[in-house]
Enzyme design. Structure first.
Site, PDB file in Angstrom:
ATOM      1  N   LYS A   1       0.829  -1.206   0.000  1.00 18.71           N
ATOM      2  CA  LYS A   1       0.000   0.000   0.000  1.00 18.71           C
ATOM      3  C   LYS A   1       0.864   1.256   0.000  1.00 18.71           C
ATOM      4  CE  LYS A   1      -3.860  -0.164   2.044  1.00 18.71           C
ATOM      5  NZ  LYS A   1      -4.932  -0.318   3.051  1.00 18.71           N
TER       6      LYS A   1
ATOM      7  N   ARG B   1      -3.554   2.910   8.402  1.00 17.20           N
ATOM      8  CA  ARG B   1      -3.855   1.657   7.706  1.00 17.20           C
ATOM      9  C   ARG B   1      -2.607   0.788   7.623  1.00 17.20           C
ATOM     10  NH1 ARG B   1      -8.465   2.622   3.831  1.00 17.20           N
ATOM     11  NH2 ARG B   1      -9.075   4.803   4.039  1.00 17.20           N
TER      12      ARG B   1
ATOM     13  N   GLY C   1      -8.038  -7.277   4.259  1.00 13.76           N
ATOM     14  CA  GLY C   1      -8.874  -7.341   5.449  1.00 13.76           C
ATOM     15  C   GLY C   1      -8.265  -8.024   6.649  1.00 13.76           C
TER      16      GLY C   1
ATOM     17  N   MET D   1      -5.492  -7.223   8.405  1.00 17.96           N
ATOM     18  CA  MET D   1      -4.904  -6.347   9.418  1.00 17.96           C
ATOM     19  C   MET D   1      -5.766  -5.097   9.565  1.00 17.96           C
ATOM     20  SD  MET D   1      -0.868  -6.974   8.668  1.00 17.96           S
ATOM     21  CE  MET D   1      -1.044  -6.721   6.904  1.00 17.96           C
TER      22      MET D   1
ATOM     23  N   ARG E   1      -3.501  -1.703  -6.030  1.00 18.23           N
ATOM     24  CA  ARG E   1      -2.699  -2.912  -5.831  1.00 18.23           C
ATOM     25  C   ARG E   1      -3.067  -3.912  -6.904  1.00 18.23           C
ATOM     26  NH1 ARG E   1      -5.718  -4.759  -0.195  1.00 18.23           N
ATOM     27  NH2 ARG E   1      -7.793  -5.118  -1.088  1.00 18.23           N
TER      28      ARG E   1
ATOM     29  N   HIS F   1     -15.753  -8.205   1.767  1.00 18.89           N
ATOM     30  CA  HIS F   1     -14.715  -9.098   2.291  1.00 18.89           C
ATOM     31  C   HIS F   1     -14.934 -10.522   1.804  1.00 18.89           C
ATOM     32  CE1 HIS F   1     -13.068 -11.880   5.376  1.00 18.89           C
ATOM     33  NE2 HIS F   1     -12.048 -11.058   5.321  1.00 18.89           N
TER      34      HIS F   1
ATOM     35  N   SER G   1      13.115 -43.382 -10.729  1.00 17.74           N
ATOM     36  CA  SER G   1      11.936 -42.574 -10.421  1.00 17.74           C
ATOM     37  C   SER G   1      11.893 -42.404  -8.905  1.00 17.74           C
ATOM     38  CB  SER G   1      10.658 -43.260 -10.912  1.00 17.74           C
ATOM     39  OG  SER G   1       9.531 -42.469 -10.596  1.00 17.74           O
TER      40      SER G   1
ATOM     41  N   THR H   1       8.910 -39.988  -3.710  1.00 18.01           N
ATOM     42  CA  THR H   1       9.198 -39.073  -2.596  1.00 18.01           C
ATOM     43  C   THR H   1       8.223 -39.213  -1.434  1.00 18.01           C
ATOM     44  OG1 THR H   1       8.043 -37.357  -3.870  1.00 18.01           O
ATOM     45  CG2 THR H   1      10.453 -37.370  -3.943  1.00 18.01           C
TER      46      THR H   1
ATOM     47  N   ASP I   1       7.428 -42.178   0.112  1.00 20.66           N
ATOM     48  CA  ASP I   1       8.145 -43.063   1.032  1.00 20.66           C
ATOM     49  C   ASP I   1       9.519 -42.507   1.396  1.00 20.66           C
ATOM     50  OD1 ASP I   1       6.142 -44.855   1.344  1.00 20.66           O
ATOM     51  OD2 ASP I   1       7.074 -46.507   0.257  1.00 20.66           O
TER      52      ASP I   1
ATOM     53  N   CYS J   1       7.702 -39.435  -8.957  1.00 19.25           N
ATOM     54  CA  CYS J   1       6.320 -39.903  -9.108  1.00 19.25           C
ATOM     55  C   CYS J   1       5.535 -39.841  -7.803  1.00 19.25           C
ATOM     56  CB  CYS J   1       6.285 -41.327  -9.669  1.00 19.25           C
ATOM     57  SG  CYS J   1       7.062 -42.558  -8.602  1.00 19.25           S
TER      58      CYS J   1
ATOM     59  N   TYR K   1      11.502 -35.479 -15.845  1.00 15.56           N
ATOM     60  CA  TYR K   1      10.046 -35.360 -15.832  1.00 15.56           C
ATOM     61  C   TYR K   1       9.528 -35.397 -14.399  1.00 15.56           C
ATOM     62  CZ  TYR K   1       9.788 -40.413 -14.950  1.00 15.56           C
ATOM     63  OH  TYR K   1       9.911 -41.672 -14.393  1.00 15.56           O
TER      64      TYR K   1
END
Length: 876
Positions: A26, A96, A105, A107, A340, A456, A765, A768, A770, A832, A852
């Site tokens: 702002k 503000r 909205g 703060m 903004r 809001h 491959s 991720t 496990d 994967c 990939y």
């Protein structure tokens, strides 16, 4: 002395739009607007560095801050010719918030600072408009009491409602000066009742406490929750903007409004916004009064409207993006209070980016960077079936598009509680407030009886991609008794009743309206086409059926990165054969049962190969432990015993023998393949036979056999040799199909010894899911009991099962890639796990050189855009 305060307006601008980190969004944009000559009420910004220090110094300020505030205030008094606290010619101020990233909205704001009884009397004499002045004072007491002192807004609202009821009017603008004076007197009483002290008459005390409150709002529950929901990290804090007041509530030629330079719901290049005559800005965004479309401002104040249209063009051309702007008109004089980057839906983001590129305002690469990949998820969810019956009971404003179905709840806390229990909810409120952010985040949809298109509820819902119908005045909401009545209709709803809302039309419907799968539109396809031209990494999908494969291709998948064969075993037509194989007493019995499964598996792979014509298909051999396929309930065990022809005792004995204390680390994956090689032999044979058959029909088949849960290179060497022998035996009987044999890297030891593992692999491959589980020592199934707490209390920045832990698990991935390619420079490497559809994880995958990513079909478009953005960041 370090600088903490920066002036703007009145022909000066100490900052500019590039200083958001220090001035907040702002403050930086107020300075920028002043710099380019737009009418901005003068003021100054206290930097975000003060907010950072405020919390580091236990809510105290760094040396020199208040001296600089006094200097800026003196300069402001000189510039305006007014004096803060002088009844004869008073300067009033607003305070503000404004962080570097917009948090609408979340703060606090306080308006009309500097008023007391003496100033009020002086302003009445100065302006000759008693009603206007009392309206200012009662607003100050309300906002100061609520924001600064914690006196609930509802206490003031109840007093105002009572005053309107006593006067027989509907709107606060219909109250007379004397009635507003009485309201203000009651407000002052409420303030003292709840704080134990009089309202402060010293303007400088008001200002200091208001600044304290705005800095304090950075760590309120709602602001913290908003940052967590939107993954906003690394900010210094909020800035505080102190600005000369201009008055939209001064009379018939005054007003206030909020507007977007384009439609933030659809992206259409039309001016979109709302205004209220004789009002202050909070009236519009809070939804207290239902505002009017901004185009009607031309009927009230045509010269001001023309000026607004010119500013719309100026700002969009200057920032080259959709702008969300706030304005006030005082006695026919136009002022800009804010601009903004506008929050927008995914559909709007894509349309705006595409059309701005077509207009030459931005290039294709900039257009790609303008769209948040995660936003695309909004476009990939169901929409209402146009053929489904709709019992429309009410009509509101189409505030945020999309279809939502849920059970009625009346508070944000209830929404969070119900969703935590697995329910799908519709949050119904008269109007939402920043405190509702948690419930708004989890709700399927949001329905309000008050507020407009820039309220809001509307703004936050659009930013989240949550369907919203706002300003549905037909709703008579009784939050206390938890009921909704529809004006003029014999229809009521209670807590837990199902309703549906269409955020694209504003319709409210009783019951659960059927939905259908989404369809990507022309702008989406065009933008994703641009992404495909740019990105380096391929995007595959995780799919186990031909149907999923077809859907993924429609979304742009370039192959299958994970086909889980165990899912095929649970079909009604094959589970009995699987169980017969498990219960067999010896290898001969197992092979006999596997012969029944072979044609079924072959048929599965046949369908997938045909659907993926010309694209690679990575098939993971059986991974889960065998006990998962056996029934554990007595009745199911009895049924299986009768079907297979063995005793129930034999089944129980087998179930007990296969049970494990920690099955995720037990007899599963490649360990099954080594101890029961006939299982993997059957699966590999089915792959080979299906590939040969499909290829014989002229379809290009690219099978990739993936062996799971490898921990040592010896395991892979053994199973690779068996797989190759089976495939070669199949092809010896007919035409040959080229294939690959690789492994899933999901055990840390495999990543640490990837150079040896790569000797026997055509591809890696990374699994991720496990890999994360084993690296952290977290159970995926049980970590939900503490991971949310960890994230909330900043033990972890993010749930590592949602977004890849780059610092830890990521280093295992990096090491695996580097070691693997040290052995085989051309080694194909992908991912994967669920992380393959997470934009932040995709960025890391690009950085470490993966070929990939693979993700669920509905996340393929997200991955395509995220991969393109990762490539573009290389050149930034």
């Amino acid at each position: 002395m370090h600088r903490y305060a920066y002036a703007f307006g009145g022909g000066t601008a100490d900052g500019n739009a590039t200083m958001k980190e220090i001035l907040g969004g702002k403050g930086a944009n107020l300075a920028e607007m002043a710099r380019i000559g737009l009418p901005v009420p003068p003021g100054f910004t206290i930097s975000t560095e003060v907010c950072r220090d405020y919390y580091e110094f236990d809510r105290t300020y760094p040396e020199g801050v208040w001296e600089q505030v006094d200097e800026q205030l003196a300069a402001l008094e000189k510039l305006t010719g007014k004096t803060f606290g002088d009844p004869g010619n008073p300067l009033l101020l607003s305070v503000r918030s404004g962080a570097a990233i917009s948090m609408p909205g979340m703060m606090d704001t306080v308006l009309n600072l500097g008023m007391n009884v003496e100033v009020t009397e002086g302003m009445i004499a100065l302006f000759g408009n008693e009603r206007f002045v009392w309206d200012l004072f009662r607003r100050l007491v309300n906002m100061f009491g609520d924001v600064v002192m914690g006196v609930g807004h509802g206490h003031f609202e109840a007093a105002l409602d009572q005053a309107k009821e006593d006067a027989g009017v509907e709107l606060d603008t219909d109250l007379t000066a004397e009635q507003l004076k009485a309201v203000t007197t009651r407000y002052l009483e409420i303030y003292k009742e709840h704080t134990g002290e009089d309202f402060p008459s010293d303007p400088r005390e008001q200002l200091r406490k208001a600044i304290d409150a705005v800095f304090g709002s950075w760590e309120t529950e709602r602001a913290v929750k908003y940052r967590r929901i939107h993954k906003i990290t690394g900010l210094l804090g909020t800035a505080v903007n102190v600005q000369t007041m201009v008055y939209g509530n001064k009379g018939a030629t005054s007003g206030t409004g909020v507007a977007f330079t384009r439609d933030p719901s659809t992206g259409e290049n039309i001016f979109y916004g709302e205004f209220l005559m004789n009002a202050q800005g909070e009236d519009v965004v809070a939804g207290i009064r239902t505002p009017r479309p901004v185009i009607e401002l031309g009927d009230e104040l045509p010269e001001c409207y023309q000026q607004l249209l010119e500013i719309r063009t100026t700002l969009e051309n200057h920032y080259k993006d959709i702008q969300d702007l706030e304005f006030t008109i005082e006695d026919g004089e136009f002022y800009m209070l804010q601009t903004r980057s506008g929050k927008r839906t995914a559909f709007a983001a894509i349309r705006i980016a595409a059309e701005m590129a077509a207009e030459g305002m931005i290039d294709k690469n900039e257009a790609l960077m303008r769209v948040d990949p995660a936003q695309l998820d909004q476009l990939l969810h169901p929409m209402f079936d146009p053929e489904a019956p709709r019992n429309v009971v009410a009509q509101g404003l189409a505030a945020s598009p999309g279809a939502a179905v849920g059970r009625v709840v009346f508070t944000a806390d209830e929404a969070e509680d119900w969703v935590g229990k697995g329910e799908q909810v519709m949050l119904v409120r008269a109007e939402t407030s920043p405190e509702d952010i948690g419930g708004m985040h989890v709700a399927s949809g949001i329905l309000t009886s008050r507020g407009g298109m820039t309220s809001h509820a509307a703004v936050v819902a659009r930013g989240m991609g949550t369907p919203c119908v706002a300003g549905c005045g037909m709703l008579q909401i009784d939050g206390k008794n938890k009921t909704i009545a529809i004006e003029g209709k014999d229809v009521t709803f209670g807590e837990g009743d199902w309703i549906s809302i269409d955020g694209s039309s504003g319709e409210v419907m009783s019951g659960q309206v059927d939905t259908i799968a989404p369809q990507l539109g022309g702008n989406v396809e065009m933008l994703l086409g641009w992404a495909d031209e740019v990105r380096r990494m391929k995007v595959r999908t995780n799919a186990d059926t031909p149907e999923d494969s077809v859907r993924a291709r429609e979304f742009g998948a370039e192959g299958i990165g994970l086909c889980r064969t165990e899912h095929m075993f649970f079909g009604d037509d094959r589970i009995s054969a699987v169980r017969e194989m498990i219960l067999a007493a010896d290898e001969t019995g197992r092979k006999k049962a596997l012969e029944k499964l072979l044609p079924m598996q072959r048929e599965d792979f046949d369908g997938i190969f045909r659907a993926m014509d010309g694209l690679p298909v990575t098939i993971r051999l059986l991974d889960p432990p065998l006990h998962e396929f056996l029934p554990h309930e007595k009745a199911q065990q009895q049924e299986m015993a009768e079907l297979i022809g063995i005793s129930i005792e034999a089944i129980r004995t087998k179930v007990e023998s296969l049970s494990e204390f920690n099955p995720m680390l037990g007899h599963r994956g490649c360990r099954l393949g080594i101890t029961y090689p006939e299982i993997y032999d059957m699966q590999v044979r089915a792959i080979g036979e299906a590939a040969a058959a499909v290829a014989a029909d002229g379809i290009t088949v690219l099978p990739e056999i993936m062996i799971p849960l490898i921990g040592t290179d010896v395991e892979l060497a053994i199973l690779r040799e068996r797989a190759v022998n089976v495939m070669e035996a199949v092809f010896a009987e007919g035409d040959r199909v080229e294939y690959m044999v690789g492994t899933m890297i999901e055990i840390p030891r495999a990543a640490l010894t990837a150079d040896k593992v790569a000797e026997h692999a055509d591809f890696f491959s990374f699994g991720t899911n496990d890999l994360t589980q084993m690296a952290f020592g977290y159970s995926r199934d049980d970590a939900g009991s503490f991971l949310p707490f960890y994230v909330e209390h900043k033990v972890l920045v993010e749930d590592p099962f949602v977004s890849l832990d780059v610092e830890g698990v990521g280093q295992l991935v990096r090491m695996g890639v580097e070691l693997g390619r040290k052995t085989k420079p051309t080694l194909k490497v992908g991912i994967c796990g669920e992380h393959g559809g997470d934009p932040a994880s995709i960025q890391f995958c690009h950085e470490v050189g993966l070929d990939y990513v693979s993700c669920s079909p509905f996340r393929v478009p997200i991955a395509r855009l995220a991969a393109a953005q990762a490539t573009l960041r290389d050149d930034m």
